[in-house]
Design an enzyme around this catalytic site. Structure first.
Site, PDB file in Angstrom:
ATOM      1  N   HIS A 290       0.819  -1.225   0.000  1.00 60.96           N
ATOM      2  CA  HIS A 290       0.000   0.000   0.000  1.00 60.96           C
ATOM      3  C   HIS A 290       0.847   1.268   0.000  1.00 60.96           C
ATOM      4  O   HIS A 290       0.330   2.350  -0.240  1.00 60.96           O
ATOM      5  CB  HIS A 290      -1.044  -0.029   1.127  1.00 60.96           C
ATOM      6  CG  HIS A 290      -0.545   0.232   2.505  1.00 60.96           C
ATOM      7  ND1 HIS A 290      -0.212  -0.761   3.398  1.00 60.96           N
ATOM      8  CD2 HIS A 290      -0.330   1.394   3.167  1.00 60.96           C
ATOM      9  CE1 HIS A 290       0.164  -0.226   4.541  1.00 60.96           C
ATOM     10  NE2 HIS A 290       0.115   1.077   4.428  1.00 60.96           N
TER      11      HIS A 290
ATOM     12  N   ASP B  26       1.296  -7.632   2.147  1.00 61.16           N
ATOM     13  CA  ASP B  26       1.436  -6.184   1.979  1.00 61.16           C
ATOM     14  C   ASP B  26       2.908  -5.759   1.821  1.00 61.16           C
ATOM     15  O   ASP B  26       3.484  -5.143   2.708  1.00 61.16           O
ATOM     16  CB  ASP B  26       0.786  -5.477   3.172  1.00 61.16           C
ATOM     17  CG  ASP B  26       0.392  -4.043   2.830  1.00 61.16           C
ATOM     18  OD1 ASP B  26       0.923  -3.506   1.844  1.00 61.16           O
ATOM     19  OD2 ASP B  26      -0.440  -3.466   3.549  1.00 61.16           O
TER      20      ASP B  26
ATOM     21  N   SER C  23       4.120   2.304   8.225  1.00 59.80           N
ATOM     22  CA  SER C  23       3.841   1.281   7.218  1.00 59.80           C
ATOM     23  C   SER C  23       5.099   0.973   6.420  1.00 59.80           C
ATOM     24  O   SER C  23       5.743   1.884   5.913  1.00 59.80           O
ATOM     25  CB  SER C  23       2.767   1.769   6.256  1.00 59.80           C
ATOM     26  OG  SER C  23       1.522   1.688   6.875  1.00 59.80           O
TER      27      SER C  23
HETATM   28  N1  ARG Z   1      -4.446   0.396   7.180  1.00 58.06           N
HETATM   29  C1  ARG Z   1      -3.206   0.455   6.467  1.00 58.06           C
HETATM   30  C2  ARG Z   1      -2.404   1.652   6.912  1.00 58.06           C
HETATM   31  O1  ARG Z   1      -2.943   2.695   7.202  1.00 58.06           O
HETATM   32  C3  ARG Z   1      -3.381   0.578   5.006  1.00 58.06           C
HETATM   33  C4  ARG Z   1      -3.965  -0.601   4.382  1.00 58.06           C
HETATM   34  C5  ARG Z   1      -4.266  -0.367   2.938  1.00 58.06           C
HETATM   35  N2  ARG Z   1      -5.221  -1.334   2.527  1.00 58.06           N
HETATM   36  C6  ARG Z   1      -6.508  -1.062   2.219  1.00 58.06           C
HETATM   37  N3  ARG Z   1      -7.329  -2.057   2.061  1.00 58.06           N
HETATM   38  N4  ARG Z   1      -6.960   0.175   2.054  1.00 58.06           N
HETATM   39  O2  ARG Z   1      -1.206   1.619   6.914  1.00 58.06           O
END
Ligand code: ARG
Length: 737
Positions: free
Chosen positions: A93, A229, A659
């Protein structure tokens, strides 16, 4: 020692006995002093110098801030260097935007993945920079030295900004470095971070979205999670190893340090540390700030984004071209939207405001008993300011998100020209027209679809109407009432059929042969100005309240630090996240999300089969992956019981910006990549929840399995520094069976 918790949370910790969680996002420079002994007890085997050194290469040299800007003020994600040739791992992501931009209907890398077989095939990633921290230093004395008691807030801020600029310029050594000075503890301390920013970053490998985003927004922010991811990039430098704009003559960077990779996997209680660039937390926020967010701010954004997402999804699901075009925009909105829903729910459920009220009560008692008049007014001022914000916020946020939608957005660009016409100022008209002629009209419409824009335009007008009472609605609604019997869809049809600003062709024709009188009657233009007027009428109050918040947060946090020092001298405080490098440590742990429910700390590829729905928007997966899992063809990436671990949990304290961060064992070897937080602790940015808060990491063995067994990208595997230790005893749960 490291806990910054209110009374309720503290009581909880005592009652559950052993606590594994480790709250705190610590500055690398202070790890030796504040954390090292504790970390060693938990399993760290590296020396402080091996973690952070400004004289020798150290672990920090492998940690990269990913930005879209060469000036490293903020990072959207973290990456880590994993080879001596500048190879970088981050989350899927995090690479998402770059991968979307590199994709086309013909080469849809989001859908199909991409794997470069050699350097020559790697693709320059648009808008991605890689920042390396050279050193950091405390500059509090220099910065606060320019502040005098007689300065008011504005003067103080101006003096600080000036000094920051001066010092940053001096430290850049004529452009060699990119230094950034940031405030900590609400402007009570200042540190300088000196970076080198590499702008030639290239895409090396990315798996299909159905692996990298498996589970989509349904699973986002939640455990158990089966998302691969990760994505892979490479940092390029000029032949001397210095940052350089993209050139085919650039070469892969030889880093000062790269992370070895461990195939040993994790077991409960294993020590873990995460290094990265967390973006923002509000651990010292007052109860008033929390109440404002929960009652006003988050619901408003959830309302607006929710509607936008609904429209996007309708079209994205029906059309591959639209899906690709909106994917990045959609992912960002959806991520925030779900996060804010989670924050509202969990701030309430975890009683965070109540925790803060208790702390504020004790703080106030201490202030009164000790005659600390300096801090007396901070909380009452914050209560008043957040009350004011609660009144005015909707008049700023709703119109702000709506004023620039579709045709209204480009109509707004014609405001100065039209004003000059009304003022009968010929020179200004001419100048503004020249600017309009230079505008790239097509770019305005690029990466947007007319149907999506039109539908969003209508739906957002409805959303706005729902959020306000009739007497609060701006001019555009009386037009809709009078001319269209209140029918927003009919009004929208009219805009998109007749407005100058509905299509690039009609705009270009207008610029060619302008008739300024028409602008004032154009409904897209009136929509834009109606909304802008609402903002203008409330901006003064909004700004004043925001400034009061900032001023009094500064005083409150100063007071809180003194209060803690006086009442709990053993406690070390860590500053809120602010896109600077931090280290957090903890251990691998399961948790109980609810009474009688136990969540394991690992999940396996079996869960992918359980969740798999062929052809589904979120739970589809490549057939080849399914078949590898069904055949249990996991190669060396299986754990000792033959399972393929996909993700695991740890107690590390992280937030957005982390992330892509490496999660490492006590030897500084890579165990996985942090990529998310869990639903039950979505309140964690405001208050760390030891019993509930977990970081979700993708296991490095799943990452390597995808690269190697699924994609066959052995060129990447060959480049890595992979280590495997002695086999470990089976997990306790498995022994029982
Ligand atoms: N929740 C994750 C973050 O903020 C991002 C995940 C992205 N995936 C998604 N399905 N939108 O780092």
């Amino acid at each position: 020692m490291k806990k910054v918790l209110g009374i309720i949370a503290l009581a909880l910790m005592v009652s559950v006995g052993r606590v594994y969680a480790d709250e705190g996002m610590w500055l690398p420079m202070f790890v030796e002093r504040l954390n090292y002994v504790d970390m060693q007890k938990m399993g760290l085997q590296l020396t402080p110098e091996e973690l952070y050194s400004i004289n020798h290469s150290s672990l920090k040299d492998a940690i990269v801030g990913l930005g879209s800007d060469p000036m490293p003020r903020g990072f959207f994600c973290t990456g880590e260097i994993v080879s001596e040739h500048g190879l970088l791992f981050t989350n899927h992501h995090c690479g998402y935007s770059a991968v979307q931009k590199l994709s086309s209907d013909q080469y849809d890398y989001l859908r199909d993945g991409f794997w470069a077989k050699n350097y020559g095939e790697e693709l320059p990633a648009p808008d991605m920079t890689a920042s390396f921290l050279i050193r950091m230093e405390d500059v509090t004395k220099d910065i606060l030295g320019v502040v005098t008691d007689d300065m008011d807030y504005q003067d103080r801020q101006a003096a600080i900004r000036k000094k920051i600029k001066e010092m940053e310029t001096a430290a850049s050594e004529g452009g060699k470095y990119n230094p950034v000075i940031k405030g900590f503890f609400e402007g009570n301390e200042y540190y300088m971070f000196v970076y080198q920013v590499y702008t030639d970053v290239r895409l090396v490998g990315v798996a299909n979205e159905s692996i990298g985003k498996f589970g989509g927004d349904t699973d986002n922010w939640m455990w158990p999670r089966h998302t691969g991811d990760f994505s892979i990039f490479r940092v390029y430098a000029d032949k001397d190893g210095n940052p350089a704009a993209y050139s085919k003559d650039n070469v892969p960077l030889t880093p000062k340090h790269h992370l070895p990779i461990s195939l040993d996997g994790v077991q409960k209680d294993d020590f873990t540390m995460i290094w990265g660039f967390p973006g923002s937390t509000e651990r010292y926020m007052s109860s008033y700030g929390i109440d404002y967010n929960v009652d006003t701010f988050y619901p408003m954004i959830v309302d607006i984004f929710g509607k936008e997402l609904e429209v996007m999804e309708e079209y994205m699901k029906a059309d591959e071209h639209i899906r690709l075009m909106y994917s990045d925009n959609h992912a960002g909105l959806a991520n925030t939207w779900k996060n804010f829903i989670g924050q509202c729910t969990m701030l309430r459920k975890n009683k965070v405001s109540e925790t803060k009220v208790a702390l504020e009560h004790d703080f106030t008692k201490w202030v009164n008993q000790n005659g600390k008049t300096e801090y007396k007014n901070a909380l009452p001022n914050l209560r008043k300011a957040y009350g004011d914000l609660g009144e005015v916020a909707k008049f700023v946020y709703y119109p702000n998100f709506i004023a620039n939608i579709g045709a209204a957005g480009i109509a707004g660009q014609f405001g100065s020209y039209y004003q000059a016409y009304l003022d009968k100022d010929k020179d200004a008209m001419e100048m503004n027209l020249m600017m309009l002629q230079q505008m790239n009209v097509d770019e305005f419409f690029a990466e947007t679809d007319p149907q999506v824009e039109k539908k969003t335009f209508a739906e957002m007008l409805k959303t706005y109407k729902n959020a306000f009472s009739a007497d609060e609605l701006p001019e555009i609604y009386s037009i809709i009432d009078k001319k269209f019997k209140g029918d927003i869809d009919a009004f929208t049809d009219d805009v998109y059929a007749n407005s100058i600003f509905a299509t690039p062709e009609s705009i270009k024709a207008f610029i060619e042969k302008p008739n300024p009188k028409k602008i004032g009657k154009d409904y897209a233009y009136i929509m834009n100005t109606s909304m802008m007027d609402v903002i203008m009428n409330h901006m003064g109050d909004y700004r004043a309240a925001m400034q009061t918040v900032s001023e009094n947060d500064h005083v409150f946090v100063k007071g809180l630090r003194e209060y803690y020092a006086a009442t709990q001298p053993e406690k070390s405080l860590y500053p809120d996240a602010n896109s600077t490098m931090r280290m957090s440590y903890g251990s691998v742990q399961d948790y109980m999300p609810a009474d009688a429910v136990h969540y394991d700390y690992v999940c396996t590829a079996n869960g992918i089969l359980e969740k798999y729905v062929p052809g589904d928007y979120e739970f589809d997966a490549p057939k080849q992956l399914i078949s590898l899992i069904e055949k249990r063809d996991f190669g060396v990436y299986a754990d000792d019981s033959g399972e393929l671990v996909v993700c695991f949990l740890s107690t590390n304290d992280i937030t957005g910006g982390n992330s892509g961060s490496p999660i490492m064992n006590g030897k500084g070897e890579l165990l996985g990549l942090a990529f998310d937080g869990n639903w039950e602790a979505m309140s964690g940015d405001v208050n760390f929840e030891p019993r509930l808060q977990r970081t979700i990491n993708v296991d490095i063995r799943y990452v390597l399995f995808i690269i190697d067994k699924y994609a066959g990208a052995t060129n990447i595997i060959d480049e890595l520094d992979i280590r495997k230790g002695e086999p470990k005893p089976l997990r306790v749960e498995e022994e029982k069976i």
